[in-house]
Design an enzyme around this catalytic site. Structure first.
Site, PDB file in Angstrom:
ATOM      1  CD1 TRP A 151      -2.059   2.207   1.748  1.00  0.00           C
ATOM      2  CD2 TRP A 151      -3.237   0.848   0.420  1.00  0.00           C
ATOM      3  NE1 TRP A 151      -3.229   2.841   1.443  1.00  0.00           N
ATOM      4  CE2 TRP A 151      -3.981   2.016   0.617  1.00  0.00           C
ATOM      5  CE3 TRP A 151      -3.760  -0.158  -0.387  1.00  0.00           C
ATOM      6  CZ2 TRP A 151      -5.235   2.224   0.053  1.00  0.00           C
ATOM      7  CZ3 TRP A 151      -5.006   0.036  -0.948  1.00  0.00           C
ATOM      8  CH2 TRP A 151      -5.727   1.206  -0.731  1.00  0.00           C
ATOM      9  CD  GLU A 172     -12.416  13.112   2.834  1.00  0.00           C
ATOM     10  OE1 GLU A 172     -13.544  12.596   2.898  1.00  0.00           O
ATOM     11  OE2 GLU A 172     -12.041  13.813   1.890  1.00  0.00           O
ATOM     12  CB  THR A 173     -12.405   7.521   7.937  1.00  0.00           C
ATOM     13  OG1 THR A 173     -11.310   6.685   7.532  1.00  0.00           O
ATOM     14  CG2 THR A 173     -13.293   7.833   6.738  1.00  0.00           C
ATOM     15  CB  SER A 196       0.838  -0.107   7.151  1.00  0.00           C
ATOM     16  OG  SER A 196       1.633   0.590   6.213  1.00  0.00           O
ATOM     17  CG  HIS A 214      -8.697   2.862   7.810  1.00  0.00           C
ATOM     18  ND1 HIS A 214      -7.588   2.885   7.000  1.00  0.00           N
ATOM     19  CD2 HIS A 214      -9.006   1.555   8.009  1.00  0.00           C
ATOM     20  CE1 HIS A 214      -7.233   1.646   6.713  1.00  0.00           C
ATOM     21  NE2 HIS A 214      -8.071   0.823   7.304  1.00  0.00           N
ATOM     22  CB  CYS A 232       3.726   4.747   3.562  1.00  0.00           C
ATOM     23  SG  CYS A 232       3.189   6.449   3.284  1.00  0.00           S
ATOM     24  CB  VAL A 233      -0.536   4.836   7.652  1.00  0.00           C
ATOM     25  CG1 VAL A 233      -2.039   4.999   7.807  1.00  0.00           C
ATOM     26  CG2 VAL A 233      -0.116   3.393   7.874  1.00  0.00           C
ATOM     27  CB  ILE A 234      -1.174   9.118   3.630  1.00  0.00           C
ATOM     28  CG1 ILE A 234       0.265   8.792   3.207  1.00  0.00           C
ATOM     29  CG2 ILE A 234      -1.486  10.597   3.408  1.00  0.00           C
ATOM     30  CD1 ILE A 234       0.548   8.949   1.730  1.00  0.00           C
TER      31      ILE A 234
END
Length: 170
Positions: free
Chosen positions: A31, A93-94, A65, A96, A88-90
C-alpha cells in the site's frame, strides 16, 4: 516539525558495525508503494554501504501496513538477525488512519517485547503524500536509510548480548 531542516539519510559509517555477517529480513507494505519502494531502496542502499551481502537480505511483501505485524512475526522465525518493517499510512478523512497506526505501532512493539529478534519500525504516518515523499528520498532524506542503520546497530546489540545477561541502564 521534528524533521524540518534535517536529512535523515546522514550517518557516520565509521560508527556503524560492519553488516557483512548479519542476516536481514525486510517486510514491505504494498500500500502506498511509491513511498514504500523508496523506503526500501534507501534501506538496501544503506545496508549494502555498510557491508551487507545480497544473499543475507530477504524481502517479503504484505498487502498493507496493518499486515506488517504478521509478516514481521513470521520473518522473525526465518533465521534473521533483525527485521525491518516498511510501511506508509497517510491521513485520510476517517479514523481508519488512527486504527491502522495504533495497531501497527503496538503490534511491532509487542514483537520486540515477546521475541529475541528485533523489529525496526519504518512506518511513515504522515498527514499528506508530500510529507511521505519528503521522507522517502525527498528533501528530508530517507527514513529507510535511518531504519537500516538502526537495524545494523540492533543486530550488533543482539549478537553482543547473547548469554551475557546485560542490562541497559539510564
Amino acid at each position: 516539525m521534528a524533521t524540518e531542516n534535517k536529512n535523515l539519510s546522514n550517518y557516520d559509517k565509521a560508527t556503524i558495525p560492519n553488516a557483512k555477517d548479519f542476516r536481514f529480513g525486510i517486510v514491505v507494505s504494498e500500500w502506498n508503494d511509491t513511498i514504500t519502494e523508496g523506503l526500501y531502496d534507501g534501506a538496501i542502499e544503506a545496508l549494502k554501504d555498510c557491508g551487507a551481502l545480497d544473499k543475507n537480505i530477504t524481502r517479503w511483501n504484505v498487502p498493507g501496513s496493518f499486515e506488517l505485524v504478521y509478516g514481521s512475526k513470521k520473518m522473525q522465525g526465518q533465521n534473521v538477525d533483525v527485521v525491518i518493517a516498511i510501511g506508509c499510512v497517510i491521513q485520510g478523512e476517517t479514523k481508519h488512519f488512527d486504527f491502522v497506526c495504533e495497531g501497527v505501532t503496538q503490534g511491532i512493539k509487542d514483537l520486540n517485547i515477546q521475541n529475541e529478534t528485533p523489529v525496526i519500525f519504518c512506518v511513515l504516518t504522515d498527514n499528506t503524500m508530500q510529507q511521505s515523499i519528503d521522507r522517502s528520498g525527498g528533501k528530508h532524506g530517507n527514513k529507510g536509510t535511518e531504519a537500516a542503520i538502526a537495524a545494523i546497530k540492533m543486530a550488533e546489540l543482539r549478537k553482543n548480548s547473547r548469554g551475557r545477561g546485560i542490562s541497559i541502564g539510564y
